[in-house]
Each structure stands twice: as structure tokens, then as C-alpha cells.
Design an enzyme around this catalytic site. Structure first.
Site, mmCIF file in Angstrom:
data_model
loop_
_atom_site.group_PDB
_atom_site.id
_atom_site.type_symbol
_atom_site.label_atom_id
_atom_site.label_comp_id
_atom_site.label_asym_id
_atom_site.label_seq_id
_atom_site.Cartn_x
_atom_site.Cartn_y
_atom_site.Cartn_z
ATOM 1 N N HIS A 250 -9.554 9.729 2.242
ATOM 2 C CA HIS A 250 -8.925 8.567 1.651
ATOM 3 C C HIS A 250 -9.228 9.088 0.258
ATOM 4 O O HIS A 250 -10.428 9.746 -0.206
ATOM 5 C CB HIS A 250 -9.923 7.498 1.850
ATOM 6 C CG HIS A 250 -9.287 6.260 1.327
ATOM 7 N ND1 HIS A 250 -9.189 5.940 0.135
ATOM 8 C CD2 HIS A 250 -8.682 5.263 2.007
ATOM 9 C CE1 HIS A 250 -8.600 4.886 -0.272
ATOM 10 N NE2 HIS A 250 -8.440 4.334 1.082
ATOM 11 N N GLU B 91 0.800 -1.186 -0.050
ATOM 12 C CA GLU B 91 -0.011 0.075 0.148
ATOM 13 C C GLU B 91 0.848 1.160 -0.072
ATOM 14 O O GLU B 91 2.068 1.318 0.204
ATOM 15 C CB GLU B 91 -0.908 -0.010 1.208
ATOM 16 C CG GLU B 91 -2.109 -0.977 1.165
ATOM 17 C CD GLU B 91 -3.019 -0.987 2.234
ATOM 18 O OE1 GLU B 91 -2.774 -0.022 3.202
ATOM 19 O OE2 GLU B 91 -3.898 -1.603 2.040
ATOM 20 N N HIS C 146 -12.076 9.602 6.085
ATOM 21 C CA HIS C 146 -11.635 8.493 6.407
ATOM 22 C C HIS C 146 -11.524 8.127 7.863
ATOM 23 O O HIS C 146 -11.948 7.050 8.474
ATOM 24 C CB HIS C 146 -10.813 7.957 5.651
ATOM 25 C CG HIS C 146 -10.328 6.479 5.345
ATOM 26 N ND1 HIS C 146 -11.369 5.527 5.435
ATOM 27 C CD2 HIS C 146 -9.173 5.940 5.693
ATOM 28 C CE1 HIS C 146 -10.685 4.359 5.387
ATOM 29 N NE2 HIS C 146 -9.430 4.391 5.613
ATOM 30 N N ARG D 60 -1.600 9.353 9.185
ATOM 31 C CA ARG D 60 -1.441 7.795 9.200
ATOM 32 C C ARG D 60 -0.987 6.957 7.886
ATOM 33 O O ARG D 60 -1.498 7.260 6.775
ATOM 34 C CB ARG D 60 -2.679 7.316 9.752
ATOM 35 C CG ARG D 60 -2.768 5.885 10.077
ATOM 36 C CD ARG D 60 -4.112 5.347 10.495
ATOM 37 N NE ARG D 60 -5.124 5.658 9.566
ATOM 38 C CZ ARG D 60 -5.460 4.623 8.657
ATOM 39 N NH1 ARG D 60 -4.841 3.483 8.451
ATOM 40 N NH2 ARG D 60 -6.655 4.836 7.999
ATOM 41 N N ARG E 63 -1.261 9.344 1.650
ATOM 42 C CA ARG E 63 -2.383 9.394 1.273
ATOM 43 C C ARG E 63 -2.842 10.924 1.248
ATOM 44 O O ARG E 63 -3.836 11.303 0.479
ATOM 45 C CB ARG E 63 -3.243 8.807 2.448
ATOM 46 C CG ARG E 63 -4.674 8.483 2.121
ATOM 47 C CD ARG E 63 -5.234 7.573 3.124
ATOM 48 N NE ARG E 63 -4.938 6.072 2.934
ATOM 49 C CZ ARG E 63 -5.321 5.156 3.659
ATOM 50 N NH1 ARG E 63 -6.043 5.553 4.859
ATOM 51 N NH2 ARG E 63 -5.046 3.892 3.428
HETATM 52 C C1 SIN Z 1 -7.666 1.147 2.399
HETATM 53 O O1 SIN Z 1 -8.136 0.001 2.297
HETATM 54 O O2 SIN Z 1 -7.291 1.791 1.240
HETATM 55 C C2 SIN Z 1 -7.789 1.582 3.812
HETATM 56 C C3 SIN Z 1 -6.544 1.140 4.452
HETATM 57 C C4 SIN Z 1 -6.468 2.187 5.582
HETATM 58 O O3 SIN Z 1 -7.165 2.986 5.771
HETATM 59 O O4 SIN Z 1 -5.272 1.856 6.436
#
Ligand code: SIN
Length: 522
Positions: free
Chosen positions: A230, A114, A337, A372, A276
Site C-alpha cells: 500500500h 478509489e 498490505h 488487487r 496501487r
Molecule cells: C485503503 O483504504 O486504502 C485500503 C483499501 C483496500 O486495501 O482495499
């Protein structure tokens, strides 16, 4: 240990609440678990991204720590992040022991990638149904352990008794039959407040009531200005906002504007896998620049069988709108988010008040800094849930360091009927329009003034009445707005177009505390 210290009240049944209750039970305590909804309803249930832990052969807690520090834009508490990343593998082993069926490939745990992670270190269970799988497993364990669970039971307020701990005022979910618990430890695991925004990935239960209740009883809150947005939430006129997990970008999906251009290339070295906050702002800018209501996530380069195997829930959801991600671009927009700040705690989950503990999204340990890192939040619930449970059994003395900047906030601004039709909708609009991805001093002042006006109508007029969920939502929204007005710089998830640069003098935490005023009873 005082007798009631052995019977903690745990409020909230996301990963943090379930886990802390289970561990308390295993360590010999007799916790009671309450939830305002059903046992399984929480933000955790909707988590698609997974849970981060350095368990891969090319990984280490040191690398995980370095990524967490980098994403947090200079505000991460290093000791908290070290606890998080170094204790992660042991907490994952606990989940395995409880029976969470983590995904594997040829007998090895399968690890996804990620944004802003330098290694593939995200564990999933059931692909993008990770949160639901963890929630179900822990719920079963809680019931098997015989822990007392009270569903549809709402925390309405707290009263501090000093060394004896907290008295909790609880009622049924219609606000009736208020009862007082015996004084003892109360663990807030009530989650965040992102559903106070018009555009949100959160279920409607995430209204930040725990934050408001902690503030009212006099607990210190920090980092309230940092709301994480998000970047990729499904967009279609009239459709619910549904998270399209970042893990899809980890598998190679890219973001395009209406003209098909990859607008993040050239904007950040990691393009779609940049932190993010950077991706969210870039998407927001692109939407404003183009006048088009969304951008597109293009996952068509990922093999069809892979995307359907890895993201079954997302694919099922998209199918209801006639979309197949192996063929169609997915329309997306940003949404609120995650609440990065919250009730200030030390590494053992202790707040500034004796007998009050917090863990999970409601807590502010400093572990996320100003932004975060993806998939560190489920992990936070586990690591600090464990620490709270141990602390309840074996308390160790410590004190919270004071925040770099302390704001004294005066609330309530007046009293009214205790209710107001459509007040929730007004809060959601005010936050999204004025306390969103891009903020200004003027917008924040407007939000604060209008929220105070709403507060004047919704705070109960008699001191003997307890504030309801609407009054608490307005207060939490006001705390976010006040902290955001205080921070006159841009850092991580907090961006002010009137102060667009990060300023070294603001490398500090903003704390917010209730202003003492005479005669107050709530
Ligand atoms: C996501 O699945 O993109 C969210 C994961 C997260 O907020 O840590």
C-alpha cells in the site's frame, strides 16, 4: 452427506470466516468457529477503504469487472472476477439485512472513489471505520445465531483422511492441550501474511499460518509472489505504521515530495489514482531518489468538514501526532498490505484436497490477478464465503485446473529446537529487504538461504511435535520468496529490477506444492 459434513470447522474470524459460519448456520449446518485471538481481532477490523459494489446509477457489474481485469495485469481469472462483481450487490444486500449501517447522503447510499475504479462504487460504514463496523455486526449475528465459537484456539495442523475430509489438530493459544477434531470439512479463513514484513499495515495476527499448514498437508498454493504494497502508510520515526486510506486520494488528496512536487503527474495518466502497484513503486523510487524517509499526502484542498466527516479515525490518529489533514501534509511511506495469492481454490472454495476449503485472503481464486483492485477484498470474503457455504450444503463435482508452472518445494530443510529468539524479527527484515517492492534474483536467493537456515533451527526435531507459529511463519515467507524467484518478469505487484518487463510467456500462474519425500509424517 456424511454426518460430519454438516459440522464444518471454520478457522478465522475476519469477514470471510464470520460470514461463511453465519451462512452455513442459515443453510442448516452446525459450524464451529475458531480463532487464535479474540472473536473480533482480524485484518477486517482495520479495513478503512470500504467494500466495492456496482450499486450506483451510473455503474454496472460489467464496468466493475472491466476495472478488476485491468488492474490485475493479465492474470485475473475472468470467471472468478465475474462471480465477484456480478454477485456483489446481492452480498451487500445480505450485509444490510444483517444490519451493517452503510453511510448514506439524503437517503441514498454514499459511494466513494478509489484508485483504478472508473466509477464511485465504494460503500463505507462509519466513514473510514468500515471494517470495524462490518466485523462488529457480523460478530453480533454469529453470537445471536448460537454458533459455537472458540476463542484463543489455534489450528496447529491438518491430516487428510481422503473422502471423510480433514482432521484438524487444534490447541489453546499457548500451544498446549492439542486435540483432534472428527474428520469433516475444514474451511480456512485465516487471512493473509503481510505482517511478516517489517513495514506492514496488518495487525500482528496476520502471519500466514493457514498457508503454511495447508502447504504441509499437501494443498496446492498459487500466486504466492504477489504481495500487494500500500503506498500511503503514516510515517514517523518510532510511530506505528497506520494506514492512510486510499479513499482520501479518491476525494482529491495528492502526493508530493519534500520539494512539494507532484511526482506522479506525468508518470501515469491517472496520477495518484493509478493502480496501487504503480503508486507504491513511484513512492518507493521517490524515497530512494531523494534520501528523504517519506513523501507527503496533501489533503488540504478537501474542505475541512468533509475530511473530518469522511475520515474520522484517520483524523483522530493524526491528531495524536499534532497533525490536522486540512492544514498539514501527512508523511507517508509504502508498506506490505495484502496477500494476493494463497491456497488454490475453484469458484466454490474447494482446494486441491478433499474436505479442505478456503475463502478470503488466504485463498487464491485468481480474482485479483497480479494486483488487487482497492476494496475488492472484503467483497471477496463475502462472495466466496457464500459460495463455500452453498457448496458445503450441495456439493458439485469439479476439479482445479493445473497451474501454468508448478514448483515442487522441499520443506522442512532440517530440524532444531522448535524455537529461536527474534526469529520473527529476522523474517520481517528479510522479507522487507529482499522480497519487497523491488526484488532481484540475488536478494531472493539470499532470503531463501537465510530462511532455510532459520527453518533448520525452528522446525521441531521430533515428527510427533507440531510446528509452532514461528516455524510456520518461516515456511510462509519461504513460499513467497520461492515463487518470486521463479517469476522472471515484472507484473502487477511483483517487480524485479533484473527482469523489469512484463513477458507474454509469463501470463500464467505459478503453483507451489510440497515435494514428496519418504518417511514424512507432518
Ligand atoms: C485503503 O483504504 O486504502 C485500503 C483499501 C483496500 O486495501 O482495499
Amino acid at each position: 452427506m456424511h454426518d460430519h459434513a454438516g459440522r464444518p470447522l471454520v478457522v478465522g474470524t475476519g469477514i470471510a470466516g464470520l460470514y461463511v459460519a453465519l451462512r452455513c448456520r442459515e443453510l442448516g449446518l452446525r459450524p464451529t468457529l475458531i480463532t487464535k485471538s479474540r472473536l473480533e481481532e482480524s485484518n477486517t477490523r482495520y479495513a478503512q477503504g470500504g467494500i466495492a459494489s456496482a450499486v450506483g446509477p451510473d455503474d454496472s457489474p460489467t464496468l466493475h469487472l472491466a476495472d478488476t481485469l485491468r488492474a490485475g495485469a493479465g492474470l485475473v481469472d475472468r470467471a472468478a472476477a465475474k462471480a465477484l462483481t456480478y454477485e456483489a450487490p446481492a452480498r451487500i444486500a445480505d450485509l444490510v439485512r444483517y444490519g451493517v449501517p452503510f453511510d448514506t447522503i439524503e437517503g441514498q447510499v454514499s459511494l466513494g472513489r478509489e484508485a483504478a475504479h472508473s466509477r464511485s462504487r465504494i460503500l463505507h460504514a462509519g466513514g473510514d471505520a468500515t471494517g470495524a463496523s462490518i466485523e462488529e455486526t457480523l460478530k453480533r449475528r454469529v453470537l445471536d445465531a448460537g454458533i459455537e465459537v472458540r476463542e484463543r484456539t489455534v489450528l496447529r495442523g491438518l491430516r487428510s483422511t481422503g473422502r471423510e475430509g480433514m482432521v484438524a489438530l487444534i490447541s489453546n493459544d499457548r500451544g498446549r492441550n492439542v486435540e483432534e477434531t472428527e474428520a469433516g470439512p475444514v474451511v480456512l479463513a485465516t487471512g493473509g501474511a503481510a505482517s511478516l514484513y517489517r513495514q506492514s499495515t496488518n495487525p500482528s495476527v496476520a502471519t500466514g499460518e493457514g498457508l503454511a499448514i495447508a502447504f504441509r498437508v499437501g494443498a496446492l498454493l498459487t500466486d504466492m509472489e504477489f504481495i500487494q504494497f500500500h503506498p500511503t502508510v503514516f510515517w514517523r520515526e518510532g510511530a506505528p505504521r497506520y494506514l492512510i486510506t486510499e479513499a482520501i486520494r479518491g476525494e482529491g488528496a495528492v502526493l508530493r515530495n519534500e520539494a512539494g512536487e507532484r511526482f506522479l503527474v506525468g508518470h501515469h495518466r491517472d496520477a495518484e489514482l493509478a493502480p496501487r502497484d504503480i503508486v507504491s513503486r513511484a513512492v518507493d523510487r521517490e524515497i530512494h531518489r531523494s534520501g528523504h524517509p517519506c513523501v507527503y499526502l496533501d489533503a488540504t484542498a478537501i474542505p475541512r468538514d468533509r475530511i473530518f466527516a469522511r475520515f474520522p479515525s484517520v483524523c483522530r490518529f493524526l491528531a495524536t501526532y499534532g497533525l490536522d489533514p486540512s492544514r498539514d501534509w501527512i508523511p507517508v511511506t509504502p508498506a506490505a498490505h495484502y496477500m494476493i495469492g494463497g491456497v488454490t481454490t475453484d469458484l466454490e472454495g474447494r482446494t486441491s484436497l478433499p474436505g479442505l476449503y478456503a475463502c478470503g485472503e488466504v485463498a487464491s481464486t485468481g480474482v485479483h490477478g497480479a494486483n488487487r483492485l482497492a476494496s475488492n477484498s472484503l467483497l471477496e470474503g463475502l462472495v466466496f464465503g457464500e459460495r463455500v457455504a452453498r457448496e458445503l450444503v450441495n456439493p458439485v463435482a469439479s476439479s482445479l485446473p493445473p497451474p501454468g508452472r508448478l514448483v515442487r518445494f522441499d520443506w522442512p530443510p532440517g530440524a532444531g529446537r522448535g524455537d529461536l529468539p527474534r526469529a520473527f524479527d529476522r523474517v520481517r527484515d528479510l522479507l522487507w529487504d529482499n522480497v519487497g517492492i523491488v526484488r532481484t534474483g540475488a536478494g531472493l536467493r539470499t532470503a531463501l538461504e537465510e530462511l532455510a537456515e532459520l527453518g533448520r533451527s525452528t522446525e521441531p526435531s521430533r515428527a510427533s511435535e507440531l510446528p509452532g507459529p514461528v516455524a510456520n511463519a518461516i515456511l510462509t515467507a519461504s513460499l513467497v520468496s520461492r515463487a518470486a524467484l521463479t517469476r522472471t518478469e515484472s507484473r502487477g505487484a511483483h517487480y524485479r529490477s533484473d527482469f523489469p518487463l512484463r513477458r507474454p510467456t509469463w501470463r500464467l500462474h505459478v503453483g507451489i506444492l510440497r515435494k514428496p519425500s519418504a518417511g514424512r509424517r507432518r
